[in-house]
Scaffold this motif. Structure first.
Motif, PDB file in Angstrom:
ATOM      1  N   SER A   1      -1.872  -8.611   5.212  1.00 24.48           N
ATOM      2  CA  SER A   1      -2.220  -7.203   5.158  1.00 24.48           C
ATOM      3  C   SER A   1      -0.953  -6.371   5.175  1.00 24.48           C
ATOM      4  CB  SER A   1      -3.118  -6.830   6.348  1.00 24.48           C
ATOM      5  OG  SER A   1      -3.227  -5.417   6.473  1.00 24.48           O
ATOM      6  N   ALA A   2      -0.956  -5.267   4.432  1.00 30.58           N
ATOM      7  CA  ALA A   2       0.190  -4.379   4.406  1.00 30.58           C
ATOM      8  C   ALA A   2       0.092  -3.276   5.445  1.00 30.58           C
ATOM      9  CB  ALA A   2       0.355  -3.765   3.014  1.00 30.58           C
ATOM     10  N   GLU A   3      -0.843  -3.414   6.391  1.00 30.72           N
ATOM     11  CA  GLU A   3      -0.965  -2.424   7.444  1.00 30.72           C
ATOM     12  C   GLU A   3       0.230  -2.512   8.397  1.00 30.72           C
ATOM     13  OE1 GLU A   3      -4.035  -1.178  11.079  1.00 30.72           O
ATOM     14  OE2 GLU A   3      -4.517  -2.837   9.715  1.00 30.72           O
TER      15      GLU A   3
ATOM     16  N   TRP B   1      10.540   8.049   1.593  1.00 31.81           N
ATOM     17  CA  TRP B   1      11.501   8.865   0.858  1.00 31.81           C
ATOM     18  C   TRP B   1      10.820  10.112   0.306  1.00 31.81           C
ATOM     19  CZ3 TRP B   1       8.756   4.915  -1.026  1.00 31.81           C
ATOM     20  CH2 TRP B   1       8.150   5.048  -2.282  1.00 31.81           C
ATOM     21  N   LYS B   2      11.635  11.077  -0.102  1.00 35.59           N
ATOM     22  CA  LYS B   2      11.120  12.282  -0.748  1.00 35.59           C
ATOM     23  C   LYS B   2      11.259  12.137  -2.262  1.00 35.59           C
ATOM     24  CE  LYS B   2      11.835  15.545   3.033  1.00 35.59           C
ATOM     25  NZ  LYS B   2      10.363  15.753   3.243  1.00 35.59           N
TER      26      LYS B   2
ATOM     27  N   THR C   1       5.431   6.995   1.266  1.00 34.98           N
ATOM     28  CA  THR C   1       5.665   5.839   2.129  1.00 34.98           C
ATOM     29  C   THR C   1       5.067   4.608   1.471  1.00 34.98           C
ATOM     30  OG1 THR C   1       5.650   7.164   4.147  1.00 34.98           O
ATOM     31  CG2 THR C   1       5.268   4.796   4.388  1.00 34.98           C
ATOM     32  N   LEU C   2       5.878   3.586   1.325  1.00 34.55           N
ATOM     33  CA  LEU C   2       5.436   2.310   0.770  1.00 34.55           C
ATOM     34  C   LEU C   2       5.539   1.254   1.862  1.00 34.55           C
ATOM     35  CD1 LEU C   2       4.774   0.317  -1.600  1.00 34.55           C
ATOM     36  CD2 LEU C   2       7.252   0.136  -1.951  1.00 34.55           C
ATOM     37  N   THR C   3       4.426   0.564   2.120  1.00 34.26           N
ATOM     38  CA  THR C   3       4.429  -0.542   3.077  1.00 34.26           C
ATOM     39  C   THR C   3       4.134  -1.830   2.339  1.00 34.26           C
ATOM     40  OG1 THR C   3       3.608   0.951   4.796  1.00 34.26           O
ATOM     41  CG2 THR C   3       3.473  -1.416   5.236  1.00 34.26           C
ATOM     42  N   CYS C   4       5.010  -2.802   2.467  1.00 26.97           N
ATOM     43  CA  CYS C   4       4.875  -4.089   1.790  1.00 26.97           C
ATOM     44  C   CYS C   4       4.832  -5.216   2.817  1.00 26.97           C
ATOM     45  CB  CYS C   4       6.045  -4.342   0.842  1.00 26.97           C
ATOM     46  SG  CYS C   4       6.275  -3.102  -0.441  1.00 26.97           S
ATOM     47  N   ALA C   5       4.144  -6.282   2.471  1.00 22.96           N
ATOM     48  CA  ALA C   5       4.102  -7.474   3.320  1.00 22.96           C
ATOM     49  C   ALA C   5       4.309  -8.701   2.447  1.00 22.96           C
ATOM     50  CB  ALA C   5       2.766  -7.574   4.051  1.00 22.96           C
ATOM     51  N   VAL C   6       5.090  -9.640   2.923  1.00 18.46           N
ATOM     52  CA  VAL C   6       5.337 -10.887   2.200  1.00 18.46           C
ATOM     53  C   VAL C   6       5.041 -12.066   3.119  1.00 18.46           C
ATOM     54  CG1 VAL C   6       7.804 -10.812   2.794  1.00 18.46           C
ATOM     55  CG2 VAL C   6       7.028 -12.266   0.912  1.00 18.46           C
TER      56      VAL C   6
ATOM     57  N   THR D   1       0.849  -1.184   0.000  1.00 18.77           N
ATOM     58  CA  THR D   1       0.000   0.000   0.000  1.00 18.77           C
ATOM     59  C   THR D   1       0.890   1.242   0.000  1.00 18.77           C
ATOM     60  OG1 THR D   1      -1.815   1.127   1.153  1.00 18.77           O
ATOM     61  CG2 THR D   1      -0.151   0.093   2.524  1.00 18.77           C
ATOM     62  N   TRP D   2       0.370   2.337  -0.626  1.00 17.65           N
ATOM     63  CA  TRP D   2       1.102   3.602  -0.703  1.00 17.65           C
ATOM     64  C   TRP D   2       0.411   4.664   0.139  1.00 17.65           C
ATOM     65  CZ3 TRP D   2       5.400   3.848  -3.912  1.00 17.65           C
ATOM     66  CH2 TRP D   2       5.502   2.898  -4.937  1.00 17.65           C
ATOM     67  N   THR D   3       1.190   5.620   0.663  1.00 14.93           N
ATOM     68  CA  THR D   3       0.627   6.850   1.229  1.00 14.93           C
ATOM     69  C   THR D   3       1.503   8.016   0.767  1.00 14.93           C
ATOM     70  OG1 THR D   3       1.908   6.696   3.278  1.00 14.93           O
ATOM     71  CG2 THR D   3      -0.301   5.708   3.277  1.00 14.93           C
ATOM     72  N   TYR D   4       0.902   9.208   0.656  1.00 14.23           N
ATOM     73  CA  TYR D   4       1.610  10.401   0.206  1.00 14.23           C
ATOM     74  C   TYR D   4       1.355  11.539   1.187  1.00 14.23           C
ATOM     75  CZ  TYR D   4       1.528   7.900  -4.266  1.00 14.23           C
ATOM     76  OH  TYR D   4       1.650   6.964  -5.248  1.00 14.23           O
ATOM     77  N   GLU D   5       2.377  12.363   1.404  1.00  9.27           N
ATOM     78  CA  GLU D   5       2.225  13.546   2.244  1.00  9.27           C
ATOM     79  C   GLU D   5       2.846  14.736   1.508  1.00  9.27           C
ATOM     80  OE1 GLU D   5       3.538  15.204   6.648  1.00  9.27           O
ATOM     81  OE2 GLU D   5       3.533  13.043   6.226  1.00  9.27           O
TER      82      GLU D   5
END
Length: 291
Positions: free
Chosen positions: A285-287, A72-73, A52-57, A39-43
């Motif tokens: 879940s990528a939370e 990252w920016k 911000t990228l959150t990954c789950a495997v 999942t992605w989030t942007y600020e």
């Protein structure tokens, strides 16, 4: 099982900036079959955008999970990137009572769903698609009525393995189906398997010899490189299954496999008991869980 060490995230390759991201990473795939989500989030601020990228495997053989969060920016990914990892151990192995409850909750519904599809084609006609669609449909129904859904297939893992057979083997495979308590709705995964069956048919007259009859016989050899099927019945060392793209090319049919010493000549068979999401690790879940 020892705690999982942090993976090499190879941040210098900027895999996290791609859409979709190049995940799971090679260092993760090296551990075996796995599935993933992200999942992605942007600020946004006046001068730049922070991503911000959150990954789950999920490692399908062990059910262990690793989560990775990368920030990252946009103006300078390599110069501003930070990353962290969290590792979650495999869930505890289910008890016999847990497996019995799982069968009562899901088994008959899976078997009945599969039997209702005989004579049709599900999706692309491949064997795995039949099981994937069955579990997805049932998961949606269970969720709709507020019940715990079954754990979806993770690659060629379909819950908890309850029996593994390898042929040829040093000992006898006879009776192992009953010992492992294989039931309707269990999922069977075959690899490089060869089954040999002799079937007796109605007597027939011997050509040119009046008054003499012989038993008609048929010989069947079935070879399967990779195959998936739903168990719908067990009789002795024989398992009746509903399968797609097996006995009916590109369609759903019913077949019987003999796991006795004279039936299964070579290969590997793993039988899985479908379990609930919680028992299987709670789903993927990528939370990101803050401590």
């Amino acid at each position: 099982m020892s705690p999982q060490k942090d993976f090499d995230l190879a941040l210098s390759t900027k895999w996290f900036t791609k859409n979709p991201p190049s995940f799971p990473l090679p260092s993760m795939k090296a551990l075996g079959p796995c599935t993933s989500t992200y999942t992605w989030t942007y600020e946004q601020d006046f001068s730049d955008t922070t991503k911000t990228l959150t990954c789950a495997v999920l490692f399908t053989d062990t059910k262990a999970i690793t989560k990775v969060r990368v920030t990252w920016k946009r103006s300078d990914p390599l110069g501003t990137v930070t990353a962290e990892q969290k590792h979650y151990p495999p869930p505890l192995s289910p008890s016999e009572d847990d497996l019995d409850k799982a069968h009562k909750q899901y088994g008959e519904n899976i078997a009945s769903w599969a039997e209702d599809t005989v004579g049709t084609t599900i999706g692309d006609g491949e064997c795995w698609t039949l099981i994937q669609r069955a579990l997805a449909d049932l998961a949606a129904a269970y969720t709709k009525y507020g019940k715990e859904p079954p754990l979806l297939s993770q690659g060629r893992t379909h819950g908890h393995p309850i029996l593994t057979l390898i042929a040829p083997s040093v000992g006898s495979n006879a009776g192992l189906l009953q010992l492992a308590d294989i039931r309707r709705g269990d999922i069977m995964e075959l690899k490089s398997a060869h089954f040999h069956t002799i079937t007796e048919e109605a007597p027939e007259r011997v050509s040119g010899q009046w008054g003499k009859w012989q038993k008609g016989a048929g010989e069947k050899n079935v070879r399967l490189s990779h195959h998936t099927a739903v168990v719908v019945g067990v009789e002795g060392d024989r398992v009746r299954v509903v399968e797609q793209n097996g006995c009916v090319v590109g369609g759903v049919g019913v077949e019987v496999y003999d796991f006795g010493d004279e039936g299964m000549r070579r290969g590997e068979v793993v039988v899985f008991r479908v379990v609930g999401e919680k028992m299987g690790g709670g789903g993927l879940s990528a939370e990101w869980e803050d401590e």
